[in-house]
Write a protein that holds these residues in place. Structure first.
Motif, PDB file in Angstrom:
ATOM      1  N   GLY A  82      24.233  97.168  58.204  1.00 19.66           N
ATOM      2  CA  GLY A  82      25.686  97.093  58.232  1.00 19.66           C
ATOM      3  C   GLY A  82      26.195  97.254  59.651  1.00 19.66           C
ATOM      4  O   GLY A  82      25.655  98.036  60.425  1.00 19.66           O
ATOM      5  N   HIS A  83      27.212  96.495  59.989  1.00 22.62           N
ATOM      6  CA  HIS A  83      27.775  96.609  61.331  1.00 22.62           C
ATOM      7  C   HIS A  83      29.174  95.993  61.342  1.00 22.62           C
ATOM      8  O   HIS A  83      29.631  95.423  60.344  1.00 22.62           O
ATOM      9  N   TYR A  84      29.854  96.074  62.486  1.00 24.66           N
ATOM     10  CA  TYR A  84      31.234  95.608  62.611  1.00 24.66           C
ATOM     11  C   TYR A  84      31.517  95.269  64.068  1.00 24.66           C
ATOM     12  O   TYR A  84      30.761  95.626  64.979  1.00 24.66           O
ATOM     13  N   ARG A  85      32.643  94.583  64.280  1.00 24.31           N
ATOM     14  CA  ARG A  85      33.174  94.344  65.624  1.00 24.31           C
ATOM     15  C   ARG A  85      34.694  94.456  65.572  1.00 24.31           C
ATOM     16  O   ARG A  85      35.311  94.059  64.575  1.00 24.31           O
ATOM     17  N   ILE A  86      35.271  95.012  66.619  1.00 25.71           N
ATOM     18  CA  ILE A  86      36.717  95.203  66.695  1.00 25.71           C
ATOM     19  C   ILE A  86      37.288  94.381  67.836  1.00 25.71           C
ATOM     20  O   ILE A  86      36.752  94.404  68.944  1.00 25.71           O
ATOM     21  N   PHE A  87      38.357  93.639  67.545  1.00 28.67           N
ATOM     22  CA  PHE A  87      39.063  92.837  68.539  1.00 28.67           C
ATOM     23  C   PHE A  87      40.547  93.208  68.471  1.00 28.67           C
ATOM     24  O   PHE A  87      41.268  92.709  67.602  1.00 28.67           O
ATOM     25  N   VAL A 125      36.126  92.877  62.017  1.00 31.69           N
ATOM     26  CA  VAL A 125      35.266  92.113  61.113  1.00 31.69           C
ATOM     27  C   VAL A 125      34.050  92.982  60.810  1.00 31.69           C
ATOM     28  O   VAL A 125      33.512  93.658  61.697  1.00 31.69           O
ATOM     29  N   GLY A 126      33.641  93.002  59.552  1.00 32.25           N
ATOM     30  CA  GLY A 126      32.519  93.838  59.154  1.00 32.25           C
ATOM     31  C   GLY A 126      31.607  93.112  58.191  1.00 32.25           C
ATOM     32  O   GLY A 126      32.023  92.179  57.500  1.00 32.25           O
ATOM     33  N   ALA A 127      30.352  93.546  58.135  1.00 33.49           N
ATOM     34  CA  ALA A 127      29.381  92.927  57.224  1.00 33.49           C
ATOM     35  C   ALA A 127      28.333  93.951  56.812  1.00 33.49           C
ATOM     36  O   ALA A 127      27.924  94.801  57.616  1.00 33.49           O
ATOM     37  N   VAL A 128      27.907  93.854  55.556  1.00 35.13           N
ATOM     38  CA  VAL A 128      26.862  94.713  55.008  1.00 35.13           C
ATOM     39  C   VAL A 128      25.914  93.835  54.200  1.00 35.13           C
ATOM     40  O   VAL A 128      26.358  92.950  53.466  1.00 35.13           O
ATOM     41  N   ALA A 129      24.614  94.068  54.344  1.00 35.27           N
ATOM     42  CA  ALA A 129      23.621  93.283  53.601  1.00 35.27           C
ATOM     43  C   ALA A 129      22.510  94.197  53.094  1.00 35.27           C
ATOM     44  O   ALA A 129      22.163  95.194  53.738  1.00 35.27           O
ATOM     45  N   LEU A 151      28.805  88.269  61.725  1.00 37.65           N
ATOM     46  CA  LEU A 151      29.716  88.880  62.702  1.00 37.65           C
ATOM     47  C   LEU A 151      29.887  87.997  63.935  1.00 37.65           C
ATOM     48  O   LEU A 151      30.992  87.886  64.480  1.00 37.65           O
ATOM     49  N   LYS A 152      28.802  87.376  64.362  1.00 43.11           N
ATOM     50  CA  LYS A 152      28.882  86.489  65.524  1.00 43.11           C
ATOM     51  C   LYS A 152      29.802  85.315  65.239  1.00 43.11           C
ATOM     52  O   LYS A 152      30.640  84.940  66.071  1.00 43.11           O
ATOM     53  N   TYR A 153      29.673  84.731  64.048  1.00 41.79           N
ATOM     54  CA  TYR A 153      30.508  83.578  63.687  1.00 41.79           C
ATOM     55  C   TYR A 153      31.975  83.975  63.590  1.00 41.79           C
ATOM     56  O   TYR A 153      32.850  83.314  64.150  1.00 41.79           O
ATOM     57  N   LEU A 154      32.260  85.061  62.881  1.00 41.00           N
ATOM     58  CA  LEU A 154      33.642  85.496  62.720  1.00 41.00           C
ATOM     59  C   LEU A 154      34.236  86.006  64.034  1.00 41.00           C
ATOM     60  O   LEU A 154      35.437  85.875  64.267  1.00 41.00           O
ATOM     61  N   SER A 155      33.408  86.561  64.883  1.00 41.70           N
ATOM     62  CA  SER A 155      33.887  87.037  66.183  1.00 41.70           C
ATOM     63  C   SER A 155      34.305  85.875  67.073  1.00 41.70           C
ATOM     64  O   SER A 155      35.298  85.966  67.800  1.00 41.70           O
ATOM     65  N   ARG A 156      33.566  84.778  67.008  1.00 42.48           N
ATOM     66  CA  ARG A 156      33.942  83.596  67.792  1.00 42.48           C
ATOM     67  C   ARG A 156      35.305  83.084  67.358  1.00 42.48           C
ATOM     68  O   ARG A 156      36.132  82.689  68.185  1.00 42.48           O
ATOM     69  N   ILE A 157      35.554  83.107  66.049  1.00 43.58           N
ATOM     70  CA  ILE A 157      36.851  82.663  65.534  1.00 43.58           C
ATOM     71  C   ILE A 157      37.952  83.600  66.006  1.00 43.58           C
ATOM     72  O   ILE A 157      39.021  83.165  66.436  1.00 43.58           O
ATOM     73  N   SER A 158      37.692  84.900  65.957  1.00 42.96           N
ATOM     74  CA  SER A 158      38.691  85.881  66.395  1.00 42.96           C
ATOM     75  C   SER A 158      39.027  85.699  67.864  1.00 42.96           C
ATOM     76  O   SER A 158      40.194  85.721  68.266  1.00 42.96           O
ATOM     77  N   GLU A 159      37.989  85.512  68.681  1.00 40.96           N
ATOM     78  CA  GLU A 159      38.216  85.318  70.121  1.00 40.96           C
ATOM     79  C   GLU A 159      39.010  84.045  70.373  1.00 40.96           C
ATOM     80  O   GLU A 159      39.911  84.009  71.214  1.00 40.96           O
ATOM     81  N   TYR A 160      38.695  83.002  69.631  1.00 40.05           N
ATOM     82  CA  TYR A 160      39.401  81.728  69.791  1.00 40.05           C
ATOM     83  C   TYR A 160      40.872  81.861  69.406  1.00 40.05           C
ATOM     84  O   TYR A 160      41.769  81.431  70.125  1.00 40.05           O
ATOM     85  N   LEU A 161      41.103  82.496  68.274  1.00 40.19           N
ATOM     86  CA  LEU A 161      42.474  82.632  67.801  1.00 40.19           C
ATOM     87  C   LEU A 161      43.323  83.489  68.733  1.00 40.19           C
ATOM     88  O   LEU A 161      44.509  83.251  68.912  1.00 40.19           O
TER      89      LEU A 161
END
Length: 260
Positions: free
Chosen positions: A26-31, A36-40, A61-71
């Motif tokens: 499990g991990h997360y990133r904050i922008f 964005v968070g994920a658990v597996a 997280l990498k995919y969703l983080s790219r979207i967050s940075e773009y937005l």
């Protein structure tokens, strides 16, 4: 004002006895004001599921983080993100996320010469802002949210399949069909995502209601702790406690988030 979060996993006693590594991740990133968070949870029957769960979380997280940075670079980002995603937008976003995870799992399997099913894992993912939460779940585990004016809310009933200990995995042929998606409008101050190792103690299985006394101490802990990542003892001690291990012998993961 902003998000505080911590993610920790612990190896279950059954895995310790068999010298099997922890198959949870499990991990997360904050922008800024977006988290964005994920658990597996790796499948017990999959040979390299600990690799699969870690890769699934990292990729999501990498995919969703790219979207967050773009937005965030787009003009009017904050005005746009103050409005929740529609159900259709959320489904598209998470379908793309899962497809990216599947691509990376297939690459890993091809590079190492084993079956992609050896990397089988469940996956829970969310994107949260001060104004809304969008979340998805494939397989079991649970995600609970809480706002000031409401009770703790379970977002999805875990997918338990037709038979005992059966569930859907990201690598399953029907993963996208079984993917559950929900968008919650309004400020959700507390979010908890976890693998199924904690279901027995956190969720009332008779009606799938969150057990408030389980979650409340964690919410209070986050409120009182300036930087949870540097003050992890409370979470680690809980995950490794004899009292908890007497009730569950599975791997356990907690991803805890608070916006204040």
């Amino acid at each position: 004002m902003g998000w505080k979060a911590i993610a920790r996993s612990a190896t279950g006693t059954s895995h310790q006895e068999q010298t099997i590594p922890c198959q949870d991740c499990g991990h997360y990133r904050i922008f800024n004001d977006v988290i964005v968070g994920a658990v597996a949870d790796g499948a017990g029957s999959a040979k390299y599921s600990q690799i699969g769960s870690e890769l699934a979380v990292k990729t999501a997280l990498k995919y969703l983080s790219r979207i967050s940075e773009y937005l965030q670079k787009r003009k009017g980002f904050w005005q746009r993100f103050s409005q929740p995603l529609s159900q259709i937008e959320a489904k598209k976003l998470f379908a793309k996320t899962v497809n990216q995870v599947i691509v990376e799992l297939n690459k890993q399997a091809a590079n190492k010469g084993y079956s992609v099913n050896d990397l089988a894992c469940t996956l829970l993912v969310f994107v949260a802002t001060p104004d809304w939460v969008a979340a998805m779940q494939i397989g079991d585990g649970f995600m609970v949210v809480h706002s000031q004016n409401s009770e703790y809310q379970l977002l999805f009933e875990p997918d338990k399949g037709e038979f005992f200990n059966e569930t859907t995995f990201v690598t399953s042929a029907n993963a996208l069909e079984e993917m559950q998606v929900q968008v919650i409008s309004g400020k959700q101050e507390f979010i908890c995502a976890s693998t199924d190792g904690l279901e027995k103690v956190a969720i009332r299985l008779s009606d799938w209601k969150p057990h408030a006394p389980f979650f409340k101490p964690f919410e209070e802990y986050l409120r009182e702790t300036d930087n949870p990542e540097d003050d992890e003892k409370y979470v680690i001690d809980f995950l490794n406690s004899e009292r908890l291990n007497s009730r569950t012998d599975d791997d356990k993961t907690l991803l805890l988030c608070l916006f204040e």
